[in-house]
Design a protein around this motif. Sequence first.
Motif, short mmCIF file in Angstrom:
data_model
loop_
_atom_site.label_atom_id
_atom_site.label_comp_id
_atom_site.label_asym_id
_atom_site.label_seq_id
_atom_site.Cartn_x
_atom_site.Cartn_y
_atom_site.Cartn_z
N ASN A 149 0.85 -1.20 0.00
CA ASN A 149 0.00 0.00 0.00
C ASN A 149 0.89 1.24 0.00
OD1 ASN A 149 -1.95 1.94 0.29
ND2 ASN A 149 -2.73 1.20 2.25
N ARG A 150 1.54 1.46 -1.13
CA ARG A 150 2.53 2.54 -1.21
C ARG A 150 1.88 3.91 -1.37
NH1 ARG A 150 5.46 -1.49 -5.31
NH2 ARG A 150 6.41 -2.88 -3.76
N GLY A 151 0.60 3.94 -1.75
CA GLY A 151 -0.11 5.20 -1.83
C GLY A 151 -0.80 5.58 -0.55
N LYS A 152 -0.61 4.78 0.52
CA LYS A 152 -1.11 5.07 1.87
C LYS A 152 -2.63 5.26 1.91
CE LYS A 152 3.12 5.11 3.47
NZ LYS A 152 3.65 3.95 4.23
N TYR A 153 -3.34 4.46 1.13
CA TYR A 153 -4.81 4.45 1.23
C TYR A 153 -5.21 3.90 2.58
CZ TYR A 153 -9.57 2.66 0.52
OH TYR A 153 -10.91 2.36 0.65
N SER A 154 -6.24 4.48 3.19
CA SER A 154 -6.70 4.00 4.49
C SER A 154 -8.21 4.16 4.61
CB SER A 154 -6.01 4.77 5.62
OG SER A 154 -6.42 4.30 6.89
N ASN A 155 -8.88 3.05 4.88
CA ASN A 155 -10.31 3.06 5.12
C ASN A 155 -10.59 2.10 6.27
OD1 ASN A 155 -13.13 2.50 5.08
ND2 ASN A 155 -13.26 3.14 2.94
N PRO A 156 -10.89 2.60 7.47
CA PRO A 156 -11.10 1.73 8.63
C PRO A 156 -12.16 0.66 8.42
CG PRO A 156 -10.90 4.01 9.32
CD PRO A 156 -11.00 4.02 7.83
N GLN A 157 -13.19 0.98 7.62
CA GLN A 157 -14.23 -0.02 7.36
C GLN A 157 -13.68 -1.20 6.56
OE1 GLN A 157 -17.05 3.18 5.80
NE2 GLN A 157 -18.49 1.70 6.64
N VAL A 158 -12.83 -0.89 5.58
CA VAL A 158 -12.19 -1.96 4.79
C VAL A 158 -11.31 -2.81 5.69
CG1 VAL A 158 -10.54 -2.43 2.93
CG2 VAL A 158 -12.31 -0.67 2.62
N ASP A 159 -10.52 -2.16 6.55
CA ASP A 159 -9.65 -2.90 7.47
C ASP A 159 -10.46 -3.83 8.37
OD1 ASP A 159 -7.51 -1.54 6.42
OD2 ASP A 159 -7.41 -0.05 8.03
N ALA A 160 -11.60 -3.34 8.87
CA ALA A 160 -12.43 -4.14 9.77
C ALA A 160 -13.01 -5.35 9.05
CB ALA A 160 -13.54 -3.28 10.36
N LEU A 161 -13.42 -5.17 7.81
CA LEU A 161 -13.97 -6.29 7.04
C LEU A 161 -12.91 -7.33 6.74
CD1 LEU A 161 -16.25 -4.18 4.70
CD2 LEU A 161 -17.06 -5.98 6.24
#
Length: 501
Positions: A423-435
Amino acid sequence: MSHPLRLAALLLPLLAAPALGQTTLRIGIGADPNVLDPAQSSSFVERVVFAALCDKLVDVGPDLQFQPELATAWQWAPDGRALTLTLREGAHFHDGSPVDAAAVKANLDRYRTARESRRRTELAQVSVVETPDARTVRLVLSQPYAPLLSVLADRAGMMLAPAVLPRGAAIGQDPVCSGPFRLTRRVAQDRIEMEKFAGHWNAANIHADRLVFLPIPDNNIRLLNLRAGQLDLIERVAPVDVPAAERDARLTLVAGASIAYQTLALNLGHGPLAQRPLGSDARVREAFERSIDRAIINQVALEGRFTANNQPEPPGTAYHFADLAPLPRDVARARALLREAGHERVAFTLKVPNQPVEAQVAQIIQAMAAEAGFDISIETMEAAALVAATQRGDFEMSLNIWSGRPDPDGNIAPWVASNGFLNRGKYSNPQVDALFAQARAVTETAARQPLYRQAAELWMADRPYLMLYHYRWFWAMRRGVEGFVPNPDGIIRFAGLRLPR
C-alpha cells in the motif's frame, strides 16, 4: 538502430564454460531483482529467483492446493488460534546447518519484528513462535487467521541460515538459504549465477548443475536470445510473440492459467503528490476510470489473450463478484466529472516498468484518457527504480503486476489494507480494514465471501487501485527441455526440469 539479433548477442556474452559433463540451465527473466532477501522483497521477479534459492515451509501446487516443502505436515488447533508444523527430516541450509525448529523460529521472528521486514503485517496475528522439539514449530495466534498457510507459502515462509540473520538489511547481498541452488555470483543488471546444492533434500530430482538467470526486460529480445540458442527457457512471453514461438520448430511454448493481474496504483495519501487532483478527489479518479476501456487494452496490447477484469480474483472464481462489473467507457460522463471537480483538464505522470508490453498498455491508456481531459506523461523505469519510487511516495500513478495468491486475502489486503506492505499510496479506510479482519477470522468460503464483497464495494468506490486484466502465463523453452510444469502463480519449479539430452 541496431538489428535485434545483434543487440541480443550484445546482451548475452558467452557464459564461462562449465566443467566437463556439467549442465547449465539459462533462464531469461523480465527484470533484474531489486533485493535477494525475502524479508525486504516486494517484486514478482524476485519470487522467480527465490524459487531456486530459498525453500519455503509450504508450497502451492498447480491446483493451488498447499503441498509440503520444508514442512511435511501441518495442523490447526480446534479454535483456529494455533498452527503446528512438522519439519522435514534431513533438510539443510547452504552453509550445512540444519533446518530445525530453532532456525524456523529465528526466521519467523525476524519476519515479524525486524525493522527492514516487509512481512510484519503478514504475520501480525502471530503472537509467539514455539518450538516443542527440533522438528516441531507451533505458531500461536492472537486471533484466527485463515490466510496463514498462504503466507507461509510465500516469502514469509522462506528460510535463511540463522548465521546470516544478524546481517539484517545487508542479507540480500549474499543470502544463504536452503533451496535446490546456492548463489555463487551476482552482477547487477547482468546475471545471477547459482550452482546445485548437493545437500538439498530433493537433490536427486534437480538435474542442472548450474543455473543462470539473465534479466532481459525487452520481451522480444528475450525471445530472440532463446531462438538463437543463448537461453534454455524464458518467462512471460508477450502475447504478440506467441504466434512466432508456436511456429518455431526449435521451441516449445507452454501456456497456463494465471492468478496474476495487472493494476494501476494511485497515490491517495503518501506525500505531496497525493495532494494533486488525481489523489485528492474521488471524482477525478472516477473520471479517469470512465475514460478507459479494459477490453480495448486487452485486444490491442495483449492480442485478446488475457482477461479484462476490475477485481483481484479471476472471473468465475469464488471471490470474484460478477455484479461489480467494470464501468463502461463514457467520455462524456468523464468530462462532466472533471468539470464538477473544477477542472477542464488534469495532468499527471504514469510510471511504468521498462518492458514493451507494459509500455504499450500505458500508451493506450494515455490515448483513451486524453479524449476525456487527462494529459498523461509516461515515465518508463527499471523495475527496481519503480519500486523504490513508489515506496517513497514519488508517484501519482504506477503500473504494477501481482503474481496472485491462493487465498483471497493475499490478492487484495497487501494493496488496500492500511498496513498492507504494498500500500505505497497510503490508502486508508477503517471499514475496509475491519472487514478484512473479520474475513481472516473465518475459514468457510460462504462466510468469507460477503465480507470481501463489502470490502470491494468500499475500495472500488475509493479507487486506490484500478485492476486492468488477469494474465495468462506463457513460457517458451528449447525443444527437448523436459519436466516443466506450469503453475498459476507464474513461478518456475525446478524439481524434475531437465535440459535436452
